[in-house]
Design a protein around this motif. Sequence first.
Motif, PDB file in Angstrom:
ATOM      1  N   GLU A   1      75.034-176.456  12.171  1.00 27.79           N
ATOM      2  CA  GLU A   1      73.982-175.437  12.147  1.00 27.79           C
ATOM      3  C   GLU A   1      73.890-174.701  10.804  1.00 27.79           C
ATOM      4  OE1 GLU A   1      77.017-175.089  13.124  1.00 27.79           O
ATOM      5  OE2 GLU A   1      77.628-173.074  13.687  1.00 27.79           O
TER       6      GLU A   1
ATOM      7  N   ASP B   1      75.034-170.181   6.047  1.00 30.08           N
ATOM      8  CA  ASP B   1      76.487-170.106   5.920  1.00 30.08           C
ATOM      9  C   ASP B   1      76.855-168.807   5.197  1.00 30.08           C
ATOM     10  OD1 ASP B   1      79.153-170.471   5.301  1.00 30.08           O
ATOM     11  OD2 ASP B   1      78.776-171.979   3.743  1.00 30.08           O
ATOM     12  N   SER B   2      77.548-167.909   5.872  1.00 27.88           N
ATOM     13  CA  SER B   2      77.976-166.686   5.174  1.00 27.88           C
ATOM     14  C   SER B   2      79.484-166.683   4.912  1.00 27.88           C
ATOM     15  CB  SER B   2      77.573-165.436   5.965  1.00 27.88           C
ATOM     16  OG  SER B   2      78.179-165.450   7.238  1.00 27.88           O
TER      17      SER B   2
ATOM     18  N   GLY C   1      84.826-174.623  13.693  1.00 27.39           N
ATOM     19  CA  GLY C   1      85.218-175.953  14.156  1.00 27.39           C
ATOM     20  C   GLY C   1      86.628-176.053  14.715  1.00 27.39           C
TER      21      GLY C   1
ATOM     22  N   GLY D   1      85.217-169.301  13.319  1.00 25.84           N
ATOM     23  CA  GLY D   1      83.888-169.456  12.732  1.00 25.84           C
ATOM     24  C   GLY D   1      83.138-168.147  12.590  1.00 25.84           C
TER      25      GLY D   1
HETATM   26  P1  AMP Z   1      82.782-172.381  15.760  1.00 29.74           P
HETATM   27  O1  AMP Z   1      84.180-171.888  15.633  1.00 29.74           O
HETATM   28  O2  AMP Z   1      82.473-173.499  14.815  1.00 29.74           O
HETATM   29  O3  AMP Z   1      82.431-172.725  17.172  1.00 29.74           O
HETATM   30  O4  AMP Z   1      81.841-171.165  15.332  1.00 29.74           O
HETATM   31  C1  AMP Z   1      81.820-169.946  16.032  1.00 29.74           C
HETATM   32  C2  AMP Z   1      80.603-169.135  15.654  1.00 29.74           C
HETATM   33  O5  AMP Z   1      80.639-168.808  14.277  1.00 29.74           O
HETATM   34  C3  AMP Z   1      79.293-169.853  15.872  1.00 29.74           C
HETATM   35  O6  AMP Z   1      78.340-168.918  16.288  1.00 29.74           O
HETATM   36  C4  AMP Z   1      78.950-170.372  14.496  1.00 29.74           C
HETATM   37  O7  AMP Z   1      77.567-170.598  14.317  1.00 29.74           O
HETATM   38  C5  AMP Z   1      79.454-169.246  13.623  1.00 29.74           C
HETATM   39  N1  AMP Z   1      79.798-169.749  12.306  1.00 29.74           N
HETATM   40  C6  AMP Z   1      80.623-170.776  12.051  1.00 29.74           C
HETATM   41  N2  AMP Z   1      80.734-170.975  10.718  1.00 29.74           N
HETATM   42  C7  AMP Z   1      79.920-170.073  10.124  1.00 29.74           C
HETATM   43  C8  AMP Z   1      79.608-169.772   8.769  1.00 29.74           C
HETATM   44  N3  AMP Z   1      80.135-170.482   7.767  1.00 29.74           N
HETATM   45  N4  AMP Z   1      78.761-168.760   8.493  1.00 29.74           N
HETATM   46  C9  AMP Z   1      78.226-168.046   9.517  1.00 29.74           C
HETATM   47  N5  AMP Z   1      78.487-168.264  10.797  1.00 29.74           N
HETATM   48  C10 AMP Z   1      79.332-169.253  11.123  1.00 29.74           C
END
Ligand code: AMP
Length: 418
Positions: A199, A214-215, A263, A310
């Motif tokens: 995403e 991506d922040s 992830g 994330g």
């Molecule tokens: P995940 O651990 O990959 O399931 O991500 C958990 C949440 O953090 C989800 O809402 C992601 O869209 C958000 N997220 C993951 N990586 C980033 C990123 N680099 N920048 C902003 N939001 C993120």
Amino acid sequence: MTKNNNCYDDTKQPSLLTVEKTLELIKNGIKQIEKNQTQAIRDALGNTLAEDVISGINVPPHRNSAMDGYAIQSKDLENAGNIQLKVIGTSFAGAPFDGKVSKTECVRIMTGAMMPEGSDTVIMQEDTQRNDDIIEINNQHKAGQNVRHPGEDIQEGSVVLKAGKQISPADLGLLSSIGIAEVKTYCKPKIAFFSTGDELKSLGETLGPGDIYDSNRYTLHGMLKKMHVEIIDLGVIADDKALIQQTLEKAAQSADMILTSGGASVGEADYISEILAEIGQVNFWKIAMKPGKPLAFGHINQTPYFGLPGNPVSVMATCYLFVQPAIEYLKGQKEASHLSLKAKCLNKLKKSPGRTDFQRGILKQDENGELTVDTTGMQGSHILTSMSIANCFIVLPQQSGNIKEGEAVEVLPFNGIL
Ligand code: AMP
Ligand code: MG
């Protein structure tokens, strides 16, 4: 942070690690960088000293005046009533008076100028009356006043800075004050990082349905920059097993530490744990903290690896609490603990027992000098504005419940990296 020797939460979730235990496990898994170099002091800012620095000179190197005024003999102050002294010359900083001050004489002297032979006291200019080459002073002055002595700041032969100290702007001044142009420092660690998630779009790209920018790569960039490390930004990597594996293996070859964000939880596209089971020795921890419960830590080959959550606030909180001390270790720095204060909480705060909360707060001092803290509002781990508004974490202990208005709470003021 409040000490809690019980490393597992014994209430609801017996497998949760405490913040303290997590830190201990991380520290045990980090070896400091041994490679060192000799650098010009300006280039060494933010690096860690690899050896003690010993001064070859006294600072100040000579007896000098702390004021603009007149250098006199203190014996002259023993006279009754007002005293008249003859001005026999001037001592400037960098251009000393090369004669000698005798009884009933004085020398005009500037701040930092060498004390003339025979003088031991300086009368500040404002306490004198001058007529031609005569000054008049009263006898209410202390013998030896307004004089700086050799070695008062730094003594010749003393250790000025210890190995393991991160070089600060004050240290650059200190080193130059003892004439040292170069120091031996540990080489900056190289920290590689990337974001994972299908995403995630990079700046300049257009958001499609379900996409976000991506922040995490930017907050991590900012925090790492302030930690004075070499940054290797590997970009956004899609949720693609082969690609993530390739990137991790490449990073392990070139970096001293690897960070990823996202992830690492148990979603369907979360491949990190699967890959690391094959190529690394990594533990997947659930930490008794909020935000930032899932955290992976271990090694890929010999390279330490952090799998950060994330969510944007969780990334910043876990980087502050765990990655920062780990990098300090890597850099050979002595432990710098976070400053913890007590403040009166101006709001009711919601909290359920079981995890240590790191809520975002605004720390201030009220008109009575008491420290107070305000919440920044919504505390979700996706509310990145809370980190931007805040200047501290409000730390609510693992077993604590809701906080009443006016209750004393622990706060961690944001340090130099936030
Ligand atoms: P995940 O651990 O990959 O399931 O991500 C958990 C949440 O953090 C989800 O809402 C992601 O869209 C958000 N997220 C993951 N990586 C980033 C990123 N680099 N920048 C902003 N939001 C993120
Ligand atoms: Mg993801």
